[in-house]
Motif scaffolding. Structure first.
Motif, PDB file in Angstrom:
ATOM      1  N   SER A 174    -108.602  54.948  -6.231  1.00  0.00           N
ATOM      2  CA  SER A 174    -108.015  55.905  -7.150  1.00  0.00           C
ATOM      3  C   SER A 174    -107.028  56.751  -6.358  1.00  0.00           C
ATOM      4  CB  SER A 174    -109.109  56.769  -7.766  1.00  0.00           C
ATOM      5  OG  SER A 174    -108.553  57.651  -8.705  1.00  0.00           O
TER       6      SER A 174
ATOM      7  N   HIS B  85    -102.987  56.524 -10.380  1.00  0.00           N
ATOM      8  CA  HIS B  85    -103.421  55.221 -10.856  1.00  0.00           C
ATOM      9  C   HIS B  85    -104.713  54.819 -10.150  1.00  0.00           C
ATOM     10  CE1 HIS B  85    -101.066  54.231  -7.261  1.00  0.00           C
ATOM     11  NE2 HIS B  85    -101.840  53.168  -7.142  1.00  0.00           N
ATOM     12  N   THR B  86    -105.367  53.847 -10.728  1.00  0.00           N
ATOM     13  CA  THR B  86    -106.594  53.300 -10.161  1.00  0.00           C
ATOM     14  C   THR B  86    -106.480  51.796 -10.238  1.00  0.00           C
ATOM     15  OG1 THR B  86    -107.834  55.218 -10.965  1.00  0.00           O
ATOM     16  CG2 THR B  86    -109.113  53.289 -10.367  1.00  0.00           C
TER      17      THR B  86
ATOM     18  N   GLN C 278    -111.479  54.397 -15.501  1.00  0.00           N
ATOM     19  CA  GLN C 278    -111.272  55.679 -16.188  1.00  0.00           C
ATOM     20  C   GLN C 278    -112.265  56.720 -15.687  1.00  0.00           C
ATOM     21  OE1 GLN C 278    -108.783  56.626 -18.290  1.00  0.00           O
ATOM     22  NE2 GLN C 278    -109.658  58.655 -18.066  1.00  0.00           N
TER      23      GLN C 278
ATOM     24  N   GLN D 221    -112.136  48.548 -16.961  1.00  0.00           N
ATOM     25  CA  GLN D 221    -111.284  49.642 -17.431  1.00  0.00           C
ATOM     26  C   GLN D 221    -112.082  50.943 -17.543  1.00  0.00           C
ATOM     27  OE1 GLN D 221    -109.616  48.383 -21.157  1.00  0.00           O
ATOM     28  NE2 GLN D 221    -108.081  47.068 -20.204  1.00  0.00           N
ATOM     29  N   GLU D 222    -113.291  50.866 -18.058  1.00  0.00           N
ATOM     30  CA  GLU D 222    -114.127  52.057 -18.202  1.00  0.00           C
ATOM     31  C   GLU D 222    -114.496  52.643 -16.829  1.00  0.00           C
ATOM     32  OE1 GLU D 222    -114.979  53.824 -20.909  1.00  0.00           O
ATOM     33  OE2 GLU D 222    -113.701  52.482 -22.053  1.00  0.00           O
TER      34      GLU D 222
ATOM     35  N   HIS E 176    -111.110  57.909 -12.381  1.00  0.00           N
ATOM     36  CA  HIS E 176    -109.965  58.807 -12.545  1.00  0.00           C
ATOM     37  C   HIS E 176    -110.424  60.204 -12.970  1.00  0.00           C
ATOM     38  CE1 HIS E 176    -105.897  60.108 -13.379  1.00  0.00           C
ATOM     39  NE2 HIS E 176    -106.279  60.470 -14.587  1.00  0.00           N
ATOM     40  N   ASP E 177    -111.378  60.267 -13.887  1.00  0.00           N
ATOM     41  CA  ASP E 177    -111.883  61.561 -14.355  1.00  0.00           C
ATOM     42  C   ASP E 177    -112.562  62.343 -13.224  1.00  0.00           C
ATOM     43  OD1 ASP E 177    -110.922  60.906 -16.848  1.00  0.00           O
ATOM     44  OD2 ASP E 177    -112.877  60.354 -17.666  1.00  0.00           O
TER      45      ASP E 177
END
Length: 171
Positions: free
Chosen positions: A134, A119-120, A45, A41-42, A48-49
């Motif tokens: 991503s 989404h990723t 994220q 998950q990290e 995504h960033d």
């Protein structure tokens, strides 16, 4: 019978130690599963960033009609460690710009884009290799409508796809 076999205290000690070991193994397995999921998950994220930052750079280049700058940004990002490919795809799925020349002009199937929401996810790319893809749609905005047309007809100008090599993430 030996003294050890007859002692209730020793039997209780052995049972306690066995119970402790079994519960420790169960908690270790649960913790490792939770840790692996949280780590994925990290990483998603973080991907995504990075993609939001890239998307802002790309939108800026498009507004300035700096196509050469756009191509340079895509190519440089594609050269980063653990990045398999960077693509800008039109809403119909055709690759307009890519970090790898062999991808330009190809049609990306809808199953690889999955709707128009950011989404990723882990998936297999077009070559069958596992990637963390991503997907970031580039929505039409008032300044973009000069080239891309009205928002009602063209809500999305393109889709930014960044494929990260998932090999190192899964192990």
């Amino acid at each position: 019978m030996s003294w050890f076999g007859k002692s209730l205290n020793h039997k209780f000690t052995i049972a306690t130690i066995a119970g402790f070991l079994i519960s420790s193994v169960v908690f270790l397995v649960l913790f490792l599963g939770f840790y692996q999921n949280k780590l994925e998950q990290e990483k998603a994220q973080a991907a995504h960033d990075v993609n939001r930052l890239l998307q802002t750079s790309l939108e800026n280049a498009m507004l300035k009609r700096d196509i050469d700058g756009l191509i340079t940004i895509v190519q440089h990002l594609g050269e980063q460690e653990n990045v398999s490919a960077v693509m800008i795809v039109n809403p119909q799925g055709k690759v307009r710009f890519a970090s790898r020349p062999d991808l330009e002009g190809k049609i990306i199937g809808k199953e690889f884009i999955e709707g128009l929401e950011a989404h990723t996810q882990f998936m297999k790319d077009e070559t069958g290799r596992e990637v963390l893809r991503s997907v970031n749609p580039v929505h039409n905005k008032p300044p973009c409508q000069v080239c891309h047309g009205p928002l009602e007809k063209h809500p999305v100008n393109g889709i930014l796809l960044v494929d990260y090599d998932a090999t190192s993430m899964r192990h």
